[in-house]
Motif scaffolding. Structure first.
Motif, short mmCIF file in Angstrom:
data_model
loop_
_atom_site.label_atom_id
_atom_site.label_comp_id
_atom_site.label_asym_id
_atom_site.label_seq_id
_atom_site.Cartn_x
_atom_site.Cartn_y
_atom_site.Cartn_z
N LEU A 48 0.83 -1.21 0.00
CA LEU A 48 0.00 0.00 0.00
C LEU A 48 0.86 1.26 0.00
O LEU A 48 0.56 2.23 -0.71
CB LEU A 48 -0.94 0.00 1.19
CG LEU A 48 -2.11 -0.97 1.10
CD1 LEU A 48 -2.85 -1.03 2.42
CD2 LEU A 48 -3.03 -0.58 -0.02
N ALA A 120 -6.69 1.44 2.56
CA ALA A 120 -5.69 1.17 3.60
C ALA A 120 -6.30 1.35 4.98
O ALA A 120 -6.06 0.55 5.88
CB ALA A 120 -4.49 2.09 3.42
N ILE A 124 -6.44 -2.36 6.56
CA ILE A 124 -5.36 -2.60 7.50
C ILE A 124 -5.90 -3.00 8.86
O ILE A 124 -5.39 -3.92 9.50
CB ILE A 124 -4.42 -1.37 7.59
CG1 ILE A 124 -3.65 -1.21 6.28
CG2 ILE A 124 -3.47 -1.48 8.74
CD1 ILE A 124 -2.80 -2.40 5.90
#
Length: 135
Positions: A48, A120, A124
């Motif tokens: 990312l 993200a 994440i």
């Protein structure tokens, strides 16, 4: 001799851009899941970050090069000795490419960067929770 239909052109470009972005986003999600399954959390975060940094560099490149080509055309057209020469014709074609660079490709990459940041933030947290759950 018919006049061009600009409304239809804009609709076609918008349709193609939307299709391209949807395909791009699904490929990004698939590659993100693939990266997580083989490289783990650190590999996914690295992927990312790499996408983000390369996207910024490409966006800057496309915007600057498109602007430079537009400014070159304006500079060449100010001098009457260049009008009608092969240099003028080449600059006109490169200006068209520059318009595509700064008006189409640059904003698509910026939207891709925004999507990567959003992805993200969402992925994440999920990947770290799944990673701690699995291991």
């Amino acid at each position: 001799f018919t006049t061009p239909n600009y409304y239809r052109l804009i609709l076609n470009i918008s349709h193609f851009t939307n299709k391209f972005m949807i395909i791009n986003f699904f490929v990004l999600i698939f590659v993100l899941i693939f990266t997580w399954s083989f490289l783990g959390t650190s590999g996914t975060i690295g992927f990312l970050i790499g996408q983000f940094l390369v996207g910024i560099l490409l966006s800057i490149f496309f915007n600057f090069s498109g602007t430079i080509w537009s400014n070159t055309k304006q500079f060449i057209e100010k001098k009457p000795t260049y009008l009608g020469t092969p240099v003028h014709v080449a600059v006109i074609f490169s200006d068209k490419l520059g318009d595509i660079f700064k008006d189409a490709i640059g904003p698509i990459i910026v939207d891709n960067i925004k999507f990567i940041i959003l992805l993200a933030i969402l992925f994440i947290v999920m990947i770290v929770k799944l990673d701690t759950f699995i291991y």
